[in-house]
Design an enzyme around this catalytic site. Structure first.
Site, PDB file in Angstrom:
ATOM      1  N   HIS A 119     -11.720  44.171  11.943  1.00  0.00           N
ATOM      2  CA  HIS A 119     -10.871  43.693  13.022  1.00  0.00           C
ATOM      3  C   HIS A 119     -11.404  44.255  14.325  1.00  0.00           C
ATOM      4  CE1 HIS A 119      -8.064  42.044  10.225  1.00  0.00           C
ATOM      5  NE2 HIS A 119      -7.650  43.203   9.775  1.00  0.00           N
TER       6      HIS A 119
ATOM      7  N   ALA B  69      -6.744  36.575   9.909  1.00  0.00           N
ATOM      8  CA  ALA B  69      -7.584  37.009  11.025  1.00  0.00           C
ATOM      9  C   ALA B  69      -8.607  35.921  11.292  1.00  0.00           C
ATOM     10  CB  ALA B  69      -8.273  38.330  10.696  1.00  0.00           C
TER      11      ALA B  69
ATOM     12  N   CYS C 281     -15.314  41.087   2.568  1.00  0.00           N
ATOM     13  CA  CYS C 281     -14.583  40.561   1.413  1.00  0.00           C
ATOM     14  C   CYS C 281     -15.407  40.583   0.132  1.00  0.00           C
ATOM     15  CB  CYS C 281     -14.065  39.149   1.701  1.00  0.00           C
ATOM     16  SG  CYS C 281     -12.875  39.124   3.055  1.00  0.00           S
TER      17      CYS C 281
END
Length: 233
Positions: free
Chosen positions: A99, A182, A198
């Site tokens: 992020h 996101a 991921c």
């Protein structure tokens, strides 16, 4: 308690899934860059209030300073280099993600008791919401079976490629959701070099800016607000 990454079922019913008791959620846009631990504490508090019936549902739009988060399925080997950023272990589903500024994070706190007690359908609807929002901005994002997130197919000098443009990770406690999605508007994509996003090594990441799309954060927020009711009611 349930934690999920992106996991759309083979036969998901998209569209208005609000039950007869569901009301439109509050929308809030947070100014500046919000520290991750502050956001998690606020989500926990709001989710508890929703369960208690003392607060309305909430869609919370924020940006974080640069950081990495590790979901419940994260593998330590997928953290390659912290790059000086903090790393947070979190209860959401999924693996490592990034992020940072230029990425729109939408934390979604809904009461599934009034919207249908089906977590997989809820995750599929989050995906559909992002797909429809990006479509309004001229970007085609798609699901891929067995691959977390939403993907953009595009040509390259080495042939066709698929890059992730949005990540999804949720947590559900006593049928109230939190965490969320996101979407990469214009983050520094080099910051993804510190992780295997991921847990997927075969594909890269992209953003609207990297695709040459001139959309602003205000444009993205407007698309998210417009399409939310189409999917969630």
């Amino acid at each position: 308690m349930k934690s999920f990454g992106s996991a759309a079922p083979a036969a998901a019913a998209y569209g208005n899934t609000a039950g007869p008791l569901a009301c439109a959620p509050e929308w809030r846009t947070e100014p500046g860059l919000l520290p991750y631990d502050t956001a998690v504490a606020a989500m926990e508090e709001r989710a508890a209030a929703i369960r208690a019936g003392t607060a309305s549902e909430l869609v919370w739009l924020i940006e974080h300073p640069p950081l990495y988060t590790a979901g419940t399925s994260a593998q330590d080997g997928d953290l390659l280099d912290t790059m000086g950023f903090p790393v947070y272990r979190t209860g959401r589903g999924g693996q490592f993600t990034y992020h940072g500024p230029g990425q729109r994070v939408a934390y979604v706190m809904l009461d599934l008791k009034t919207r249908g007690e089906d977590v997989r359908a809820y995750v599929a609807n989050l995906e559909e919401w992002v797909i429809r929002s990006l479509a309004r901005l001229g970007v085609t994002a798609e699901r891929r079976e067995g691959r977390i997130g939403l993907w953009v197919a595009r040509p390259s000098l080495l042939g066709p490629r698929e890059d992730k443009i949005a990540a999804i990770g949720v947590r559900v406690r006593r049928w109230v959701t939190y965490h969320g999605v996101a979407i990469n508007l214009a983050p520094d994509l080099s910051h993804y070099n510190g992780i295997v996003p991921c847990g997927i090594r075969e594909h890269g990441v992209t953003s609207l800016a990297a695709l040459g799309n001139p959309a602003t954060m205000a444009d993205l927020d407007a698309a998210l607000k417009t399409t939310f009711s189409e999917v969630f009611g």
